[in-house]
Design a protein around this motif. Structure first.
Motif, PDB file in Angstrom:
ATOM      1  N   ASP A   1       0.685  -1.139  -0.095  1.00  0.00           N
ATOM      2  CA  ASP A   1       0.012  -0.232   0.027  1.00  0.00           C
ATOM      3  C   ASP A   1       0.765   1.154   0.087  1.00  0.00           C
ATOM      4  N   TRP A   2       1.989   1.172   0.724  1.00  0.00           N
ATOM      5  CA  TRP A   2       2.694   2.549   0.863  1.00  0.00           C
ATOM      6  C   TRP A   2       3.613   2.867  -0.287  1.00  0.00           C
ATOM      7  N   ALA A   3       4.114   1.746  -0.942  1.00  0.00           N
ATOM      8  CA  ALA A   3       4.807   1.621  -2.162  1.00  0.00           C
ATOM      9  C   ALA A   3       3.932   2.442  -3.245  1.00  0.00           C
ATOM     10  N   GLU A   4       2.595   1.810  -3.348  1.00  0.00           N
ATOM     11  CA  GLU A   4       1.699   2.796  -4.434  1.00  0.00           C
ATOM     12  C   GLU A   4       1.607   4.088  -3.732  1.00  0.00           C
ATOM     13  N   LYS A   5       1.100   4.454  -2.615  1.00  0.00           N
ATOM     14  CA  LYS A   5       0.820   5.905  -2.144  1.00  0.00           C
ATOM     15  C   LYS A   5       1.996   6.707  -2.254  1.00  0.00           C
ATOM     16  N   SER A   6       3.130   6.279  -2.132  1.00  0.00           N
ATOM     17  CA  SER A   6       4.404   7.204  -2.376  1.00  0.00           C
ATOM     18  C   SER A   6       4.770   7.238  -3.549  1.00  0.00           C
ATOM     19  N   LYS A   7       4.247   6.450  -4.468  1.00  0.00           N
ATOM     20  CA  LYS A   7       4.942   6.390  -5.896  1.00  0.00           C
ATOM     21  C   LYS A   7       5.261   7.866  -6.401  1.00  0.00           C
ATOM     22  N   GLU A   8       4.402   8.500  -6.307  1.00  0.00           N
ATOM     23  CA  GLU A   8       4.066   9.816  -6.877  1.00  0.00           C
ATOM     24  C   GLU A   8       4.946  10.963  -5.846  1.00  0.00           C
ATOM     25  N   SER A   9       4.624  10.963  -4.732  1.00  0.00           N
ATOM     26  CA  SER A   9       4.910  11.941  -3.828  1.00  0.00           C
ATOM     27  C   SER A   9       6.270  11.797  -3.316  1.00  0.00           C
ATOM     28  N   ASP A  10       6.912  10.528  -3.392  1.00  0.00           N
ATOM     29  CA  ASP A  10       8.141  10.520  -2.823  1.00  0.00           C
ATOM     30  C   ASP A  10       8.948   9.139  -3.749  1.00  0.00           C
ATOM     31  N   PRO A  11       9.452   9.294  -4.821  1.00  0.00           N
ATOM     32  CA  PRO A  11       9.837   7.961  -5.459  1.00  0.00           C
ATOM     33  C   PRO A  11      10.866   7.081  -4.834  1.00  0.00           C
ATOM     34  N   GLU A  12      11.999   8.020  -4.034  1.00  0.00           N
ATOM     35  CA  GLU A  12      12.879   7.275  -3.410  1.00  0.00           C
ATOM     36  C   GLU A  12      12.292   6.350  -2.095  1.00  0.00           C
ATOM     37  N   GLU A  13      11.281   6.940  -1.415  1.00  0.00           N
ATOM     38  CA  GLU A  13      10.749   6.237  -0.224  1.00  0.00           C
ATOM     39  C   GLU A  13       9.998   5.262  -1.059  1.00  0.00           C
ATOM     40  N   ALA A  14       9.253   5.319  -1.994  1.00  0.00           N
ATOM     41  CA  ALA A  14       8.735   4.223  -2.715  1.00  0.00           C
ATOM     42  C   ALA A  14       9.515   3.017  -3.215  1.00  0.00           C
ATOM     43  N   LYS A  15      10.657   3.373  -3.497  1.00  0.00           N
ATOM     44  CA  LYS A  15      11.774   2.160  -3.770  1.00  0.00           C
ATOM     45  C   LYS A  15      11.917   1.541  -2.655  1.00  0.00           C
ATOM     46  N   THR A  16      11.937   2.107  -1.377  1.00  0.00           N
ATOM     47  CA  THR A  16      12.446   1.168  -0.201  1.00  0.00           C
ATOM     48  C   THR A  16      11.279   0.472  -0.031  1.00  0.00           C
ATOM     49  N   TYR A  17       9.857   1.074  -0.082  1.00  0.00           N
ATOM     50  CA  TYR A  17       8.619   0.144   0.212  1.00  0.00           C
ATOM     51  C   TYR A  17       8.624  -0.878  -0.740  1.00  0.00           C
ATOM     52  N   ARG A  18       9.111  -0.868  -1.843  1.00  0.00           N
ATOM     53  CA  ARG A  18       9.024  -1.863  -2.848  1.00  0.00           C
ATOM     54  C   ARG A  18       9.966  -2.938  -2.351  1.00  0.00           C
ATOM     55  N   ALA A  19      11.251  -2.789  -2.017  1.00  0.00           N
ATOM     56  CA  ALA A  19      12.068  -3.558  -1.651  1.00  0.00           C
ATOM     57  C   ALA A  19      11.620  -4.417  -0.599  1.00  0.00           C
ATOM     58  N   ALA A  20      11.125  -3.661   0.370  1.00  0.00           N
ATOM     59  CA  ALA A  20      10.385  -4.440   1.523  1.00  0.00           C
ATOM     60  C   ALA A  20       9.288  -5.086   1.225  1.00  0.00           C
ATOM     61  N   PHE A  21       8.604  -4.814   0.344  1.00  0.00           N
ATOM     62  CA  PHE A  21       7.484  -5.670  -0.277  1.00  0.00           C
ATOM     63  C   PHE A  21       7.813  -7.094  -0.885  1.00  0.00           C
ATOM     64  N   TYR A  22       9.020  -6.775  -1.669  1.00  0.00           N
ATOM     65  CA  TYR A  22       9.708  -7.852  -2.238  1.00  0.00           C
ATOM     66  C   TYR A  22      10.062  -8.752  -1.314  1.00  0.00           C
ATOM     67  N   LEU A  23      10.784  -8.306  -0.198  1.00  0.00           N
ATOM     68  CA  LEU A  23      11.168  -9.301   1.091  1.00  0.00           C
ATOM     69  C   LEU A  23       9.904  -9.873   1.487  1.00  0.00           C
ATOM     70  N   ALA A  24       9.075  -9.113   2.021  1.00  0.00           N
ATOM     71  CA  ALA A  24       7.775  -9.449   2.674  1.00  0.00           C
ATOM     72  C   ALA A  24       6.948 -10.726   1.818  1.00  0.00           C
ATOM     73  N   GLU A  25       7.029 -10.490   0.611  1.00  0.00           N
ATOM     74  CA  GLU A  25       6.418 -11.567  -0.478  1.00  0.00           C
ATOM     75  C   GLU A  25       6.876 -12.960  -0.179  1.00  0.00           C
ATOM     76  N   LYS A  26       8.410 -12.754  -0.127  1.00  0.00           N
ATOM     77  CA  LYS A  26       9.169 -14.153  -0.020  1.00  0.00           C
ATOM     78  C   LYS A  26       8.825 -14.756   1.161  1.00  0.00           C
ATOM     79  N   GLU A  27       8.868 -13.943   2.524  1.00  0.00           N
ATOM     80  CA  GLU A  27       8.561 -14.509   3.715  1.00  0.00           C
ATOM     81  C   GLU A  27       7.316 -14.857   3.836  1.00  0.00           C
ATOM     82  N   VAL A  28       6.118 -14.473   3.210  1.00  0.00           N
ATOM     83  CA  VAL A  28       4.902 -14.918   3.276  1.00  0.00           C
ATOM     84  C   VAL A  28       4.683 -16.415   2.491  1.00  0.00           C
ATOM     85  N   ALA A  29       5.486 -16.469   1.439  1.00  0.00           N
ATOM     86  CA  ALA A  29       5.397 -17.718   0.726  1.00  0.00           C
ATOM     87  C   ALA A  29       6.212 -18.796   1.650  1.00  0.00           C
TER      88      ALA A  29
END
Length: 527
Positions: free
Chosen positions: A392-420
């Motif tokens: 959600d935060w990767a999507e919300k910050s995509k326009e307002s703060d691209p650097e922050e969105a990048k960090t959230y996308r990385a966290a999402f990538y790791l979280a996705e693996k953990e959930v699996a």
């Protein structure tokens, strides 16, 4: 080496490389690159080869950690890197090394603990470069290396890892091509290969300098680190800079690696599932034994307050004036009231422990699969919440703060693996529970928390009980403080401060309670 000789050697190697055996080609290609690449000022070809050896072996170490599933392979950023803005008066060899070292991208690494309690260093970042000038937090105050409190990192020396919480740092001398692994507190080597080797005598009055501490050739140290990980003589993690599932004290990581075929036939996915299950089983054990922990806690508190009451009584007996008398009375009243309160809490805790842990046994062997199942299910739920949060935060910050969105996308990538991983762990735990505990559910086991009751509901219950206790204590304190005579100004000041602090605690707890109650009400409305 004169330029003409470099060119001639490069020409010869160019002609010979196609004819050379394939297993020698990597070395020959490196040698040709060294002879045909213009030298940086102050760096010889031999030294450059040594720097590449360090960078290549550090990369091999990081790849080994990735193979062990301690870090994600995507976190490894090999060189070269642009570090031209690192103008810290460093030796050219150190700057060149910084440009070719591999680094761990911490956006893609939840584990940052490195060897012997250190942490990964990233010399693309100015903070790490600056800390690299004082890796042991000696806070040198002089500029002369020979002063007692002088700097201890020569311009040609650099750490390869930074200090964790009083752990060890790996330090490399680009001129000697030697490595120290030094413990901050013991100020001695923690290199396993140098165990029992005595340090030399200090040759400087600089208390921070370390040249006399046992050290070895850099290539030997780094190759050994790879071997130690492969042989499981060293395990990654084990500090607050790594996830709890990498805790060496409780987790039998070595057995899990061996079970899953490390190093040559390693099933990394199966290892992570087994690791998740063991971690959850240990958490379940901690939950089950919590009643015994509560008994110990209130016993210790009661004994501590009893000692405090004894000292307060002694102070009261020895009081020489009004202020001393009322200060001692206040301390005595506080201590005796705490003893009464802790006695009451201890009685309830003991009753709960007797119910849930008869004869000190909190988990019956036949119930263990059910305990584990609930713990895995709960952990999976938390992982799924994290996944949704980062998405959600990767999507919300995509326009307002691209650097922050990048960090959230990385966290999402790791979280996705953990959930699996935890989904597979849950399936395996459920299969074992169905097989070993047929016809039974976790609700049949006393002590297992009800999964249907979420953490917010538990928080409401806890804070409601706490509100009653805090309010009662505040009323009693105000009533007792009212009898303090105005002349006993020190005791009155102590009481007023305690009333103020307790009043703030009541206010904060009630605010948190209302917030939790409002959240539950909002969730019910959505239903």
């Amino acid at each position: 080496m004169p330029l003409i000789y470099q060119l001639l050697l490069g020409l010869v190697l160019t002609l010979l490389i196609p004819l050379w055996p394939s297993n020698t080609l990597p070395f020959l290609h490196l040698l040709r690159s060294l002879t045909t690449t213009p030298m940086m000022d102050g760096i010889s070809l031999a030294q450059k080869a040594q720097l590449h050896e360090v960078a290549d072996l550090m990369l091999e170490i990081y790849k080994t950690l990735a193979a062990m599933r301690y870090i994600d392979a995507q976190a490894i950023n090999p060189g070269p890197h642009n570090v031209s803005d690192l103008l810290y008066g460093l030796d050219p060899a150190v700057i060149y090394l910084y440009s070719i070292l591999p680094y761990i991208d911490k956006d893609f690494a939840t584990n940052t603990a490195f060897f012997n309690g250190g942490i990964f260093a990233d010399f693309r970042k100015s903070d790490d470069v600056e800390q690299g000038r004082d890796p042991f937090y000696g806070s040198p105050s002089e500029e002369n290396f020979e002063d007692e409190d002088g700097p201890y990192m020569r311009p040609w020396v650099t750490p390869l890892s930074l200090l964790g919480n009083h752990g060890s740092a790996i330090v490399y001398d680009t001129r000697q091509h030697h490595i120290w692994i030094i413990d901050q507190e013991g100020w001695s080597s923690t290199d396993p290969a140098l165990e029992g080797v005595e340090d030399g005598e200090p040759d400087s009055i600089n208390r921070n300098y370390f040249a006399h501490i046992a050290n070895r050739p850099a290539g030997d140290v780094l190759r050994d680190m790879v071997r130690w990980y492969r042989e499981l003589k060293e395990l990654p993690g084990g500090t607050e800079y790594s996830d709890l599932c990498w805790d060496h004290w409780d987790m039998d990581l070595k057995s899990l690696f061996e079970k899953n075929g490390w190093p040559d036939n390693f099933d990394g996915d199966a290892f992570l599932v087994d690791q998740a299950r063991e971690f959850c089983a240990l958490r379940a054990k901690g939950d089950a034994e919590n009643p015994l922990g509560e008994v110990k806690k209130f016993t210790d508190w009661k004994n501590g307050k009893a000692d405090r009451a004894k000292k307060a009584q002694e102070a009261l007996d020895a009081a020489q004036n009004l202020n001393e008398t009322w200060k001692a009375r206040f301390e005595l009243w506080n201590a005796e009231r705490s003893v009464l309160r802790n006695t009451e809490e201890l009685k309830k805790a003991q009753q709960e422990a007797d119910r849930l842990c008869p004869n000190g046994v909190c988990q019956r062997p036949e119930d263990l699969p059910l305990w584990e199942l609930v713990a895995v299910q709960r952990e999976l739920g938390w992982k799924q919440n994290d996944l949704s949060y980062h998405r959600d935060w990767a999507e919300k910050s995509k326009e307002s703060d691209p650097e922050e969105a990048k960090t959230y996308r990385a966290a999402f990538y790791l979280a996705e693996k953990e959930v699996a991983t935890y989904e597979k762990a849950y399936e395996a735990a459920k299969a074992d529970a169905d097989r070993l505990c047929p016809g039974r559910s976790p609700k049949s086991v006393a002590g297992i928390k009800d999964l249907d009751q979420d953490d917010t509901m538990r928080d409401v219950q806890r804070r409601t009980e706490l509100d009653v206790i805090l309010t009662r204590e505040l009323d009693a304190l105000r009533e007792w403080a009212a009898q303090i005579p105005p002349e006993a100004n020190e005791a009155k000041g102590m009481a007023d401060n305690q009333i103020e602090g307790l009043d703030k605690s009541v206010e904060d707890n009630q605010a948190a309670l209302k917030k939790a109650q409002d959240w539950i009400a909002e969730e019910k409305e959505k239903e």
